[in-house]
Design an enzyme around this catalytic site. Sequence first.
Site, PDB file in Angstrom:
ATOM      1  N   HIS A  93      -7.931  -5.503  -0.670  1.00 13.61           N
ATOM      2  CA  HIS A  93      -6.645  -4.661  -0.352  1.00 13.61           C
ATOM      3  C   HIS A  93      -5.664  -5.146   0.832  1.00 13.61           C
ATOM      4  O   HIS A  93      -4.500  -5.394   0.636  1.00 13.61           O
ATOM      5  CB  HIS A  93      -6.880  -3.114  -0.322  1.00 13.61           C
ATOM      6  CG  HIS A  93      -5.467  -2.432  -0.216  1.00 13.61           C
ATOM      7  ND1 HIS A  93      -4.527  -2.434  -0.927  1.00 13.61           N
ATOM      8  CD2 HIS A  93      -4.864  -1.626   0.701  1.00 13.61           C
ATOM      9  CE1 HIS A  93      -3.553  -1.735  -0.873  1.00 13.61           C
ATOM     10  NE2 HIS A  93      -3.766  -1.286   0.569  1.00 13.61           N
ATOM     11  N   SER A 135       0.732  -1.174   0.001  1.00  9.85           N
ATOM     12  CA  SER A 135       0.041  -0.198  -0.012  1.00  9.85           C
ATOM     13  C   SER A 135       0.765   1.156   0.044  1.00  9.85           C
ATOM     14  O   SER A 135       1.670   1.533  -0.783  1.00  9.85           O
ATOM     15  CB  SER A 135      -0.796  -0.126   1.302  1.00  9.85           C
ATOM     16  OG  SER A 135      -1.925   0.851   1.126  1.00  9.85           O
ATOM     17  N   ASP A 153      -8.184  -6.581  -4.984  1.00  8.71           N
ATOM     18  CA  ASP A 153      -7.877  -5.205  -4.377  1.00  8.71           C
ATOM     19  C   ASP A 153      -8.480  -4.118  -5.326  1.00  8.71           C
ATOM     20  O   ASP A 153      -8.034  -4.018  -6.628  1.00  8.71           O
ATOM     21  CB  ASP A 153      -6.492  -5.234  -4.224  1.00  8.71           C
ATOM     22  CG  ASP A 153      -6.037  -3.854  -3.692  1.00  8.71           C
ATOM     23  OD1 ASP A 153      -6.753  -2.968  -3.490  1.00  8.71           O
ATOM     24  OD2 ASP A 153      -4.898  -3.670  -3.653  1.00  8.71           O
TER      25      ASP A 153
END
EC number: 2.3.1.31
Length: 397
Positions: free
Chosen positions: A359, A160, A326
Amino acid sequence: MSAEETLSPSDPTLPPDRRVELGLDRPIRLDCGVELGSVTVAYSTYGHLNADRSNAILICHALTGDHYVADPHPITGKPGWWADLVGPGRLLDTDRYFLICSNVLGSCMGTTGPAEIDPATGRPWGLSFPVITIGDMVEVQARLIDHLGIDQLFCVIGGSMGGMQVLEWAHSYPDRVFAAVPIATAARHSAQNIAFNEVGRQAIMADPDWCDGDYQSHGLRPKRGLAVARMAAHITYLSEPALHQKFGRNLQNRDRITYGFDADFQVESYLRHQGSTFVDRFDANSYLFITRAMDYFDLAAESGGVLANAFRGTRTRFCVVSFSSDWLFPTPESRAVVHALNAVAANVSFVEILSDKGHDAFLLDEPEFHATLAGFLDGAAAHRGLPPPTGQRRYGR
């Protein structure tokens, strides 16, 4: 701090949470033009640095993460966010590697940020804290790596926002990164992600207790606004299949709907819990500054509008990882990075992990993901001349 104190982190007499002041000899110039003459950095280390200092791995944390990779969080008491992967014989093997993770600039777990005291005023920085970028975070990390006496990192890894830092490292310090693993990330923040971040920021700033960012001076905290920001963001970390499988339309501690606005549904109760617990461990202004740093991230813009230029001439070995469910950082974002690396003939491998966890899959138990990381790290370690793993690799607690 002596070399022995710095480089022997597994000594049980030394705490995993360390702090160092950087910039005293050379101010840190931020992208916004402001210079910081002193930055405190909180960091954790695991394992030992080998004799030729070639086994160091920098772990970069995500937006609301911290440097407690494998240690219980001091506020929540929860295990470290990658605790299952760190330790002797584990994927991030502390018998082979020297692991480093620092709390990013602008955060609120010991590194200089808006909640800390501005030495010029003696009051919390608040909104007077300079606007920061991912590049600024990486510059501070590079100063930390200098402090530890490490010329080249064996690997930089993160998911991320941590993946953004990995890409920035490969762009800004290509000769200092032997291998890079950007996970569930992108080379720029999309319009959709900027929009979600803006919703969160507006929720915080609409809270009466925010006090134009000066809430600490009033003894207040904008808990309601920060909780809503967390709730909105947390939805983006999951996937619709994961939400449906976990909650569906199940009711929360009742047999029928109440025709009111209490948390009738389990998913509502879950999100409220996520929001209420988040405010105990995170600072609202830090949330504003760090989300803004993510919004400003755009490697192509930094490289003449062509993403491939960001990696031209790189000798770094890359492993790019995405997850099929995601939708915050979808696979096409990772493919764009891979295409840019291919365009400059970089050494790159890519995998999309089939997962319904969304995610946050990179933080969860995903055997294929772990096997991919193990294979890449073992291969890179062999090329680096590091010894192979001993015994059978293990995961979990």
